[in-house]
Design an enzyme around this catalytic site. Structure first.
Site, PDB file in Angstrom:
ATOM      1  N   ASP A  65     -13.977 -52.773  18.855  1.00 18.77           N
ATOM      2  CA  ASP A  65     -14.518 -51.414  18.726  1.00 18.77           C
ATOM      3  C   ASP A  65     -13.472 -50.334  18.983  1.00 18.77           C
ATOM      4  O   ASP A  65     -13.796 -49.212  19.353  1.00 18.77           O
ATOM      5  CB  ASP A  65     -15.717 -51.218  19.657  1.00 18.77           C
ATOM      6  CG  ASP A  65     -15.334 -51.377  21.124  1.00 18.77           C
ATOM      7  OD1 ASP A  65     -14.218 -51.877  21.387  1.00 18.77           O
ATOM      8  OD2 ASP A  65     -16.145 -51.004  21.983  1.00 18.77           O
ATOM      9  N   HIS A 268      14.644 -52.022   7.857  1.00 15.88           N
ATOM     10  CA  HIS A 268      13.389 -51.571   8.467  1.00 15.88           C
ATOM     11  C   HIS A 268      13.092 -52.377   9.733  1.00 15.88           C
ATOM     12  O   HIS A 268      11.966 -52.824   9.946  1.00 15.88           O
ATOM     13  CB  HIS A 268      12.234 -51.668   7.465  1.00 15.88           C
ATOM     14  CG  HIS A 268      12.344 -50.649   6.370  1.00 15.88           C
ATOM     15  ND1 HIS A 268      11.617 -50.740   5.200  1.00 15.88           N
ATOM     16  CD2 HIS A 268      13.085 -49.532   6.263  1.00 15.88           C
ATOM     17  CE1 HIS A 268      11.914 -49.710   4.411  1.00 15.88           C
ATOM     18  NE2 HIS A 268      12.801 -48.968   5.040  1.00 15.88           N
ATOM     19  N   ASP A 285      16.680 -44.647  13.832  1.00 14.28           N
ATOM     20  CA  ASP A 285      16.045 -43.921  12.731  1.00 14.28           C
ATOM     21  C   ASP A 285      14.684 -43.474  13.254  1.00 14.28           C
ATOM     22  O   ASP A 285      13.771 -44.292  13.407  1.00 14.28           O
ATOM     23  CB  ASP A 285      15.901 -44.840  11.514  1.00 14.28           C
ATOM     24  CG  ASP A 285      15.488 -44.094  10.250  1.00 14.28           C
ATOM     25  OD1 ASP A 285      14.867 -43.019  10.375  1.00 14.28           O
ATOM     26  OD2 ASP A 285      15.749 -44.597   9.142  1.00 14.28           O
ATOM     27  N   ASP A 296      12.881 -36.973   9.492  1.00 15.35           N
ATOM     28  CA  ASP A 296      13.388 -38.327   9.220  1.00 15.35           C
ATOM     29  C   ASP A 296      14.891 -38.313   9.468  1.00 15.35           C
ATOM     30  O   ASP A 296      15.676 -37.987   8.576  1.00 15.35           O
ATOM     31  CB  ASP A 296      13.051 -38.718   7.785  1.00 15.35           C
ATOM     32  CG  ASP A 296      13.459 -40.143   7.447  1.00 15.35           C
ATOM     33  OD1 ASP A 296      13.882 -40.875   8.360  1.00 15.35           O
ATOM     34  OD2 ASP A 296      13.363 -40.531   6.268  1.00 15.35           O
ATOM     35  N   HIS A 375      20.905 -49.281  -0.028  1.00 14.65           N
ATOM     36  CA  HIS A 375      19.654 -48.548  -0.249  1.00 14.65           C
ATOM     37  C   HIS A 375      19.957 -47.232  -0.960  1.00 14.65           C
ATOM     38  O   HIS A 375      21.113 -46.917  -1.268  1.00 14.65           O
ATOM     39  CB  HIS A 375      18.920 -48.298   1.074  1.00 14.65           C
ATOM     40  CG  HIS A 375      19.742 -47.585   2.114  1.00 14.65           C
ATOM     41  ND1 HIS A 375      20.053 -46.248   2.052  1.00 14.65           N
ATOM     42  CD2 HIS A 375      20.321 -48.051   3.251  1.00 14.65           C
ATOM     43  CE1 HIS A 375      20.778 -45.910   3.098  1.00 14.65           C
ATOM     44  NE2 HIS A 375      20.958 -46.987   3.839  1.00 14.65           N
ATOM     45  N   HIS A 379      15.663 -39.163  -0.330  1.00 14.34           N
ATOM     46  CA  HIS A 379      14.311 -39.100  -0.890  1.00 14.34           C
ATOM     47  C   HIS A 379      13.677 -37.767  -0.504  1.00 14.34           C
ATOM     48  O   HIS A 379      14.150 -37.064   0.392  1.00 14.34           O
ATOM     49  CB  HIS A 379      13.459 -40.267  -0.382  1.00 14.34           C
ATOM     50  CG  HIS A 379      13.431 -40.399   1.120  1.00 14.34           C
ATOM     51  ND1 HIS A 379      12.632 -39.628   1.930  1.00 14.34           N
ATOM     52  CD2 HIS A 379      14.117 -41.223   1.956  1.00 14.34           C
ATOM     53  CE1 HIS A 379      12.821 -39.954   3.197  1.00 14.34           C
ATOM     54  NE2 HIS A 379      13.723 -40.918   3.247  1.00 14.34           N
ATOM     55  N   HIS A 386       8.464 -40.565   2.929  1.00 14.86           N
ATOM     56  CA  HIS A 386       8.915 -40.666   1.537  1.00 14.86           C
ATOM     57  C   HIS A 386       7.886 -39.870   0.739  1.00 14.86           C
ATOM     58  O   HIS A 386       6.872 -40.406   0.277  1.00 14.86           O
ATOM     59  CB  HIS A 386       8.995 -42.121   1.088  1.00 14.86           C
ATOM     60  CG  HIS A 386      10.179 -42.840   1.648  1.00 14.86           C
ATOM     61  ND1 HIS A 386      11.275 -43.174   0.888  1.00 14.86           N
ATOM     62  CD2 HIS A 386      10.464 -43.248   2.907  1.00 14.86           C
ATOM     63  CE1 HIS A 386      12.172 -43.781   1.648  1.00 14.86           C
ATOM     64  NE2 HIS A 386      11.698 -43.833   2.882  1.00 14.86           N
ATOM     65  N   GLU A 412      21.166 -39.875   3.303  1.00 12.04           N
ATOM     66  CA  GLU A 412      21.346 -40.934   4.288  1.00 12.04           C
ATOM     67  C   GLU A 412      22.256 -42.060   3.797  1.00 12.04           C
ATOM     68  O   GLU A 412      21.812 -43.198   3.610  1.00 12.04           O
ATOM     69  CB  GLU A 412      19.991 -41.509   4.696  1.00 12.04           C
ATOM     70  CG  GLU A 412      19.074 -41.865   3.524  1.00 12.04           C
ATOM     71  CD  GLU A 412      17.741 -42.435   3.990  1.00 12.04           C
ATOM     72  OE1 GLU A 412      17.750 -43.336   4.848  1.00 12.04           O
ATOM     73  OE2 GLU A 412      16.709 -41.976   3.500  1.00 12.04           O
ATOM     74  N   TYR A 416      26.571 -51.489   5.746  1.00 12.67           N
ATOM     75  CA  TYR A 416      25.943 -52.598   6.454  1.00 12.67           C
ATOM     76  C   TYR A 416      26.800 -53.847   6.300  1.00 12.67           C
ATOM     77  O   TYR A 416      26.994 -54.341   5.185  1.00 12.67           O
ATOM     78  CB  TYR A 416      24.529 -52.815   5.922  1.00 12.67           C
ATOM     79  CG  TYR A 416      23.721 -51.534   5.991  1.00 12.67           C
ATOM     80  CD1 TYR A 416      23.051 -51.178   7.154  1.00 12.67           C
ATOM     81  CD2 TYR A 416      23.698 -50.645   4.911  1.00 12.67           C
ATOM     82  CE1 TYR A 416      22.344 -49.980   7.242  1.00 12.67           C
ATOM     83  CE2 TYR A 416      23.004 -49.442   4.995  1.00 12.67           C
ATOM     84  CZ  TYR A 416      22.328 -49.115   6.155  1.00 12.67           C
ATOM     85  OH  TYR A 416      21.658 -47.920   6.242  1.00 12.67           O
ATOM     86  N   ARG A 434      24.175 -45.888   9.669  1.00  8.90           N
ATOM     87  CA  ARG A 434      23.496 -44.948   8.781  1.00  8.90           C
ATOM     88  C   ARG A 434      23.464 -43.592   9.477  1.00  8.90           C
ATOM     89  O   ARG A 434      23.226 -43.520  10.695  1.00  8.90           O
ATOM     90  CB  ARG A 434      22.074 -45.421   8.453  1.00  8.90           C
ATOM     91  CG  ARG A 434      21.318 -44.502   7.498  1.00  8.90           C
ATOM     92  CD  ARG A 434      20.093 -45.183   6.897  1.00  8.90           C
ATOM     93  NE  ARG A 434      19.036 -45.472   7.853  1.00  8.90           N
ATOM     94  CZ  ARG A 434      18.747 -46.705   8.287  1.00  8.90           C
ATOM     95  NH1 ARG A 434      19.437 -47.756   7.878  1.00  8.90           N
ATOM     96  NH2 ARG A 434      17.757 -46.902   9.159  1.00  8.90           N
ATOM     97  N   GLU A 436      21.663 -39.793   8.773  1.00  6.77           N
ATOM     98  CA  GLU A 436      20.664 -39.183   7.888  1.00  6.77           C
ATOM     99  C   GLU A 436      20.319 -37.773   8.346  1.00  6.77           C
ATOM    100  O   GLU A 436      19.974 -37.553   9.506  1.00  6.77           O
ATOM    101  CB  GLU A 436      19.400 -40.046   7.877  1.00  6.77           C
ATOM    102  CG  GLU A 436      18.272 -39.508   7.007  1.00  6.77           C
ATOM    103  CD  GLU A 436      17.072 -40.438   7.030  1.00  6.77           C
ATOM    104  OE1 GLU A 436      16.254 -40.339   6.105  1.00  6.77           O
ATOM    105  OE2 GLU A 436      16.967 -41.257   7.963  1.00  6.77           O
TER     106      GLU A 436
END
Length: 466
Positions: A65, A268, A285, A296, A375, A379, A386, A412, A416, A434, A436
């Site tokens: 619940d 991710h 991130d 972001d 990647h 975006h 996104h 970004e 890697y 990374r 960004e």
């Protein structure tokens, strides 16, 4: 029950003013008039004698619940500002009139004792500026009346439950044609219209995004200050959430990534469960959400506060590439052009470091950096991380949509180098980087909403040395 109601300048000046003041001047939000303006823009794109339906989100059960934290359907929120589940927004456009109708949960003392207060129909009109509000139980009756004589019906085809409901309504109306009912003859996907509207942000939307970026920059700074070897990734995640909520951004805009060492090579990675190790990098991130709008931001920094020589070389390459890309942003430029700049910079840099070998011109033409930059470059950003909006992708997968004032996007670049990639020299393995930023396209250039978030090697090392 029905209740009726009878509104390149590359400038960082505003963002810097918030940062220099060291406090928020008051949490930004959108007004009733902002949401009305969004509806008016959608009405302007509707054909005469048409109707549009937008459904609110439904609560999702977490366990027995209890429910997950409620997240409103973004299109519904964009047009209404209303934040209760299961509601329905109806936009009705006749030849010489337009009407906004909301169907929502009724006031119910018993339900509100258990689950929280509801807006109810009376306040929905006065607070949210809709023309009429009915309870959900009255929905089918009134919608059958609205559909009679309407020519076109708008709704978002990717909303499967709403699509099924709309076709059920249409079937009921068509079943009464012999009684003189005139059923709609055309259904239209509302997504292209509302996606275009959401792509261009108003000044007030940009101010909300300016503030959520400021808050998110503070969170990244706090993470740098608190990080040390031996802590768990989730402990740093908690520091970030603390800073979000401390400044009014109650929720994260997405699952926070806190990836130490080789975990940064999982794009991710959200497990955030491992310990942080000396001489490794930490990629974070993370972005807060304020009044529905997302930040972001990604920053990468050394766990112990000092970059090693290989880390420094790769980091500076990513940072320089990002800076070159952002400097090119202005109306008329495309992601395709920015990708050319990033490819040139990253491929040349990897060649100079000896990571790529061969003829440099050929490597650039073949986009050899994509082996390590795996990647997209960026975006759209807004109510969704996104965010919606057509990129105008051609057959070569190039994004040819020209930037226009009021668009907000991320930039970004990253590199890697997985720990298990034996083709790499050992000094590079296990490094993931990374960086960004969030960018507003202005009349002649851009505004970097994340300009106050530490990113240079000197600034990061100085901050972490405190």
């Amino acid at each position: 029950m029905t209740i009726s109601n009878q509104t390149k300048d590359n400038s960082n000046q505003q963002a810097s003013a918030h940062a220099n003041g060291k406090h928020l001047p008051g949490i930004a939000s959108l007004s009733t008039q902002d949401f009305k303006a969004h509806r008016d823009s959608f009405f302007a794109n509707m054909a005469d004698n048409s109707i549009a339906f937008f459904a609110a989100a439904t609560e999702v059960t977490r366990s027995n619940d209890t429910e997950f934290s409620f997240c409103q359907n973004k299109n519904f929120y964009y047009l209404s500002g209303f934040n209760e589940p299961d509601a329905l927004l109806v936009l009705l456009k006749r030849e010489h009139s337009q009407q906004t109708i909301l169907f929502s949960l009724p006031k119910d003392k018993n339900q509100e004792v258990w689950h929280g207060r509801r807006v109810g129909q009376e306040q929905a009109c006065s607070v949210y500026g809709v023309d009429q509000c009915f309870t959900l139980d009255e929905k089918d009756q009134h919608i059958a009346e609205y559909l009679n004589g309407i020519t076109q019906v708008y709704f978002t085809f990717d909303d499967q439950p709403l699509t099924q409901t709309v076709f059920a309504w249409l079937a009921k109306v068509r079943a009464t044609i012999r009684q003189g009912t005139k059923a709609p003859s055309k259904v239209v996907d509302a997504s292209p219209i509302i996606n275009e509207l959401r792509l261009i942000k108003s000044d007030n939307e940009i101010e909300v995004m300016r503030q959520v970026n400021y808050i998110s920059c503070l969170a990244h700074q706090r993470a740098m200050e608190k990080t040390q070897a031996g802590l768990y990734e989730y402990q740093i995640e908690n520091e970030i959430r603390h800073e979000f909520t401390r400044h009014g951004a109650r929720y994260a805009a997405y699952a926070t990534i806190v990836a130490g060492g080789d975990n940064a090579n999982i794009l991710h990675y959200t497990d955030n469960s491992e310990t942080l190790n000396d001489n490794e990098l930490l990629l974070i991130d993370a972005g807060g959400e304020l009044a529905g709008y997302a930040a972001d931001i990604t920053r990468t920094f050394p766990v112990n506060g000092k970059f090693t020589a290989p880390q420094k070389a790769l980091y500076q390459l990513v940072l320089d590439s990002k800076s070159s890309v952002i400097e090119a942003i202005k109306p008329g430029v495309t992601f395709a052009k920015l990708n050319e700049i990033a490819n040139q910079e990253l491929t040349t840099g990897l060649y100079n470091l000896g990571i790529l070998s061969g003829d440099l011109a050929t490597l650039i033409a073949e986009k050899a950096c994509k082996k390590y930059f795996i990647h997209g470059l960026g975006h759209w950003l807004g109510l969704d991380v996104h965010d919606v909006g057509d990129y105008h992708i051609n057959q070569d997968k190039a994004q040819l949509r020209e930037f226009a004032q009021g668009m907000v996007l991320t930039i970004e670049p990253g590199l890697y180098m997985p720990l298990d990639d034996t083709e790499l020299d050992a000094q590079w393995r296990g490094i993931g980087i990374r960086i960004e930023d969030n960018i507003v396209v202005t009349e002649q250039g851009y505004e970097n909403l994340t300009a106050d978030c530490p990113e240079t090697i000197n600034d990061i090392e100085a901050l972490m040395a405190r």
